[in-house]
Design an enzyme around this catalytic site. Structure first.
Site, PDB file in Angstrom:
ATOM      1  N   LYS A  83      32.510  30.057  65.676  1.00 42.66           N
ATOM      2  CA  LYS A  83      33.093  28.687  65.987  1.00 42.66           C
ATOM      3  C   LYS A  83      31.622  27.461  65.212  1.00 42.66           C
ATOM      4  O   LYS A  83      30.736  27.776  65.176  1.00 42.66           O
ATOM      5  CB  LYS A  83      32.526  28.544  67.356  1.00 42.66           C
ATOM      6  CG  LYS A  83      33.437  27.134  68.314  1.00 42.66           C
ATOM      7  CD  LYS A  83      35.416  27.285  68.463  1.00 42.66           C
ATOM      8  CE  LYS A  83      34.893  26.425  69.088  1.00 42.66           C
ATOM      9  NZ  LYS A  83      36.566  25.936  69.530  1.00 42.66           N
ATOM     10  N   GLY A 183      42.271  16.922  82.207  1.00 41.71           N
ATOM     11  CA  GLY A 183      41.639  17.053  81.105  1.00 41.71           C
ATOM     12  C   GLY A 183      42.719  16.729  80.404  1.00 41.71           C
ATOM     13  O   GLY A 183      44.008  17.682  80.020  1.00 41.71           O
ATOM     14  N   VAL A 184      43.337  15.808  80.350  1.00 45.16           N
ATOM     15  CA  VAL A 184      44.606  15.447  79.072  1.00 45.16           C
ATOM     16  C   VAL A 184      44.721  15.009  77.568  1.00 45.16           C
ATOM     17  O   VAL A 184      45.016  12.913  77.666  1.00 45.16           O
ATOM     18  CB  VAL A 184      45.339  14.291  80.194  1.00 45.16           C
ATOM     19  CG1 VAL A 184      46.196  15.283  81.405  1.00 45.16           C
ATOM     20  CG2 VAL A 184      45.049  13.136  80.673  1.00 45.16           C
ATOM     21  N   GLY A 185      43.371  15.612  76.608  1.00 47.33           N
ATOM     22  CA  GLY A 185      43.324  14.956  75.475  1.00 47.33           C
ATOM     23  C   GLY A 185      44.656  15.688  74.850  1.00 47.33           C
ATOM     24  O   GLY A 185      45.512  15.450  75.646  1.00 47.33           O
ATOM     25  N   VAL A 187      45.684  18.945  74.298  1.00 47.32           N
ATOM     26  CA  VAL A 187      45.988  19.857  74.599  1.00 47.32           C
ATOM     27  C   VAL A 187      46.504  19.678  76.341  1.00 47.32           C
ATOM     28  O   VAL A 187      48.356  20.126  76.500  1.00 47.32           O
ATOM     29  CB  VAL A 187      45.784  21.234  75.267  1.00 47.32           C
ATOM     30  CG1 VAL A 187      46.011  22.736  75.506  1.00 47.32           C
ATOM     31  CG2 VAL A 187      44.639  21.850  73.299  1.00 47.32           C
TER      32      VAL A 187
HETATM   33  P1  NAD Z   1      40.074  16.569  73.913  1.00 50.53           P
HETATM   34  O1  NAD Z   1      38.882  16.378  73.369  1.00 50.53           O
HETATM   35  O2  NAD Z   1      41.386  16.725  72.980  1.00 50.53           O
HETATM   36  O3  NAD Z   1      40.536  17.013  75.427  1.00 50.53           O
HETATM   37  C1  NAD Z   1      39.765  17.507  76.530  1.00 50.53           C
HETATM   38  C2  NAD Z   1      40.213  16.069  77.045  1.00 50.53           C
HETATM   39  O4  NAD Z   1      38.985  16.449  78.830  1.00 50.53           O
HETATM   40  C3  NAD Z   1      39.401  14.237  77.186  1.00 50.53           C
HETATM   41  O5  NAD Z   1      40.441  13.695  77.279  1.00 50.53           O
HETATM   42  C4  NAD Z   1      38.233  14.621  77.893  1.00 50.53           C
HETATM   43  O6  NAD Z   1      38.068  13.492  78.756  1.00 50.53           O
HETATM   44  C5  NAD Z   1      39.144  15.302  79.673  1.00 50.53           C
HETATM   45  N1  NAD Z   1      37.433  15.604  80.032  1.00 50.53           N
HETATM   46  C6  NAD Z   1      36.189  15.901  79.463  1.00 50.53           C
HETATM   47  N2  NAD Z   1      35.191  16.211  80.893  1.00 50.53           N
HETATM   48  C7  NAD Z   1      36.196  15.933  81.776  1.00 50.53           C
HETATM   49  C8  NAD Z   1      35.850  16.331  83.207  1.00 50.53           C
HETATM   50  N3  NAD Z   1      34.876  16.749  83.866  1.00 50.53           N
HETATM   51  N4  NAD Z   1      36.989  16.114  83.873  1.00 50.53           N
HETATM   52  C9  NAD Z   1      38.741  16.169  83.507  1.00 50.53           C
HETATM   53  N5  NAD Z   1      38.656  15.619  82.659  1.00 50.53           N
HETATM   54  C10 NAD Z   1      37.584  15.884  81.271  1.00 50.53           C
HETATM   55  O7  NAD Z   1      40.153  18.358  73.615  1.00 50.53           O
HETATM   56  P2  NAD Z   1      41.377  19.819  73.173  1.00 50.53           P
HETATM   57  O8  NAD Z   1      41.386  19.808  71.619  1.00 50.53           O
HETATM   58  O9  NAD Z   1      42.239  18.961  74.249  1.00 50.53           O
HETATM   59  O10 NAD Z   1      40.825  21.129  74.334  1.00 50.53           O
HETATM   60  C11 NAD Z   1      40.750  20.937  75.486  1.00 50.53           C
HETATM   61  C12 NAD Z   1      39.987  22.031  76.007  1.00 50.53           C
HETATM   62  O11 NAD Z   1      40.399  23.586  75.819  1.00 50.53           O
HETATM   63  C13 NAD Z   1      39.028  23.201  75.818  1.00 50.53           C
HETATM   64  O12 NAD Z   1      38.574  23.397  75.920  1.00 50.53           O
HETATM   65  C14 NAD Z   1      39.046  23.072  73.351  1.00 50.53           C
HETATM   66  O13 NAD Z   1      38.309  24.145  73.157  1.00 50.53           O
HETATM   67  C15 NAD Z   1      40.162  24.311  74.553  1.00 50.53           C
HETATM   68  N6  NAD Z   1      41.149  24.816  73.714  1.00 50.53           N
HETATM   69  C16 NAD Z   1      42.008  23.703  72.252  1.00 50.53           C
HETATM   70  C17 NAD Z   1      42.156  24.408  71.657  1.00 50.53           C
HETATM   71  C18 NAD Z   1      43.704  23.315  70.856  1.00 50.53           C
HETATM   72  O14 NAD Z   1      44.271  23.983  69.624  1.00 50.53           O
HETATM   73  N7  NAD Z   1      42.659  22.520  70.168  1.00 50.53           N
HETATM   74  C19 NAD Z   1      42.725  25.217  71.194  1.00 50.53           C
HETATM   75  C20 NAD Z   1      42.498  26.180  72.080  1.00 50.53           C
HETATM   76  C21 NAD Z   1      41.687  26.073  73.227  1.00 50.53           C
END
Ligand code: NAD
Length: 358
Positions: A83, A183-185, A187
Site C-alpha cells: 500500500k 461514506g458515499v464517495g 464505492v
Molecule cells: P472515497 O474517498 O471516494 O469515499 C470516502 C467517503 O467517505 C467520502 O465521501 C468522504 O467524504 C466520506 N467520509 C470520510 N469520513 C467520513 C465520516 N467520518 N463519516 C461519513 N463519511 C465520511 O473513497 P472510496 O474509494 O469510496 O473508498 C471508501 C473505503 O473503501 C475506503 O476505506 C477504502 O480504503 C475502501 N476500499 C475502496 C476500494 C476502491 O475500489 N475504491 C477498494 C477496497 C476498499
C-alpha cells in the site's frame, strides 16, 4: 538497544520493506509499505490523506498493506500485499509533477509494488503515475486498463451483503431492508445504486455535503448526521468511509444485525472487536473478503487486455466465499474475521511450500 518504534513494529507485523519518499520541489511526502510478496508482487492502492501526524500515516500504511496480503490470499489471487500513502490534502495538494515523482519512487521498487487508486486518488492521477512507471493497475479503460476499481468493489460489496443477508434472515432478497451506508464517495455511492435497484431502504451519511447531494438527487434516501450513525437503527450497516469504526465506543451503540461494508480495516482491534461483535450477535462480514472486487478487477488486466466478464464472474465468487467463511466460523467456534484469516493464512503457507521446490 532500546525498543525501536519502527523496526519492532515491522517485525511484529512481518513487513518485508518500507520506502519513505520525499520531494520538497513538489511537496511529495510518501510511504510505500510492502507487507508480503509470497504470493506475487505486492498490490494495493495509494491513499492521499491529510494525516494529523506522521505516526498516524505510518500506522495506516502498515495496517492497510497487511490487509492487502490477506485480501489477495483469501480471494485466490497470485498477488502480495502492499500500500502507498501520501501525506497531504487531496483537494489542494495534488499536481502532475507530484504524481510523476511518486511514479519514480514506485519504479525504483522494480515491480515489487503495483499501485492503483484508493481514497483521495482518481484514475486521472494514476495516468500521471503511469508516465513514470508501468507498475500501475486500474488505469482508465481508454488506455486499455480496467478503469476505476470502485465499480467492482461496490458490486462485490453488494454480492457479499446478499450472502450475509441470507445467513441472517434466511433470504438474500434485500427488498425493504434498511441499509445505512456510511461514506458515499466512489464505492458508497455505487453501492447505493445496487441497493436502490434491489428495493432496499437507503440511509446515507457523509461529511461532504456535495457527496450527499449527488446521491440524494438520484434516488430516494434518508440522510443521517455523521455523529448519529452508530445509534441509528438499520438492518445493515455498511461502513464505506475510513477504517476503525468498529471499536469499544461504537459497537455497544450499534442497532443492526449485519455489517457489510467496503472500508478497509473496520475493526480497530481485529481480535477484540471481532469477538465483541460476536457477543453482541451482530454478523460481521470481514472487510477484506467483501471489498476485494477492486483488486479482482485489476487482476483481470491480462497481457491480452482487460477481461471484464472474468472480473465480474470472479467478483461474484464473493457470495460463495462469504458462505464458506460463515460456515467455517460456526463449525470451529471462530469469529468471522478469524475464519477468513485462517483461509488466507493456509493459502500463503501452502504457496510457501509449493515455491520451495524448483
Ligand atoms: P472515497 O474517498 O471516494 O469515499 C470516502 C467517503 O467517505 C467520502 O465521501 C468522504 O467524504 C466520506 N467520509 C470520510 N469520513 C467520513 C465520516 N467520518 N463519516 C461519513 N463519511 C465520511 O473513497 P472510496 O474509494 O469510496 O473508498 C471508501 C473505503 O473503501 C475506503 O476505506 C477504502 O480504503 C475502501 N476500499 C475502496 C476500494 C476502491 O475500489 N475504491 C477498494 C477496497 C476498499
Amino acid at each position: 538497544m532500546e525498543r525501536s518504534f519502527l523496526f519492532d513494529q515491522l517485525s511484529e507485523s512481518e513487513h518485508e520493506q518500507v520506502l519513505f519518499g520525499s520531494d520538497p520541489d513538489t511537496g511529495l511526502k510518501c510511504i510505500i509499505a510492502i507487507h508480503s510478496t509470497v504470493l506475487g508482487p505486492s498490490l494495493g492502492g495509494t491513499r492521499f490523506w491529510n494525516y494529523n501526524t506522521e505516526e498516524e500515516a505510518i500506522n495506516d500504511v502498515l495496517r492497510l498493506s497487511r490487509g492487502m496480503t490477506y485480501k489477495a490470499a483469501v480471494s485466490g489471487l497470485n498477488m502480495g500485499g502492499g500500500k502507498g500513502v501520501i501525506i497531504g490534502n487531496p483537494y489542494t495538494d495534488k499536481s502532475e509533477m507530484l504524481w510523476r515523482r511518486y511514479g519514480k519512487f514506485i519504479e525504483s521498487l522494480n515491480g515489487r509494488y503495483i499501485t492503483a487508486e484508493d481514497v483521495g486518488v482518481s484514475t486521472r492521477d494514476m495516468e500521471w503515475v503511469s508516465m513514470e512507471t508501468d507498475y500501475v493497475g486500474g488505469m482508465p479503460k481508454y488506455l486499455g486498463g480496467s478503469g476505476d476499481p470502485s465499480v467492482m468493489t461496490a458490486y462485490g460489496n453488494f454480492v457479499g451483503m446478499k450472502a450475509g443477508a441470507k445467513k441472517v434472515w434466511g433470504s438474500d432478497n434485500l427488498e425493504g431492508k434498511k441499509v445505512l451506508v456510511q461514506g458515499v464517495g466512489h464505492v458508497g455511492s455505487l453501492l447505493c445504486r445496487h441497493l436502490a435497484a434491489s428495493g432496499a431502504e437507503i440511509l446515507i451519511s457523509d461529511i461532504r455535503e456535495e457527496h450527499l447531494q449527488s446521491v440524494s438527487s438520484t434516488m430516494k434516501c434518508t440522510v443521517v448526521d455523521p455523529d448519529k450513525v452508530y445509534e441509528t437503527t438499520a438492518d445493515i450497516y455498511a461502513p464505506c468511509a475510513l477504517g476503525g469504526t468498529l471499536n469499544d465506543e461504537t459497537i455497544p451503540l450499534l442497532q443492526c444485525k449485519l455489517i457489510a461494508g467496503a472500508a478497509n480495516n473496520q475493526l480497530l482491534n481485529e481480535d477484540v472487536h471481532a469477538k465483541l461483535l460476536r457477543q453482541s450477535e451482530i454478523c460481521y462480514l470481514p472487510d477484506f473478503v467483501i471489498n476485494a472486487g477492486g483488486i479482482i478487477n485489476i487482476g483481470a488486466e491480462t497481457d491480452m487486455g482487460y477481461q471484464e466478464g472474468m472480473a465480474r464472474s470472479r467478483t461474484e465468487e464473493i457470495y460463495g466465499r462469504v458462505e464458506t467463511i460463515l460456515k467455517l466460523a460456526e463449525k470451529h467456534d471462530l469469529t468471522t474475521h478469524e475464519a477468513a484469516m485462517k483461509i488466507a493464512q493456509d493459502r500463503i503457507t501452502a504457496m510457501k511450500k509449493l515455491k520451495s521446490s524448483f
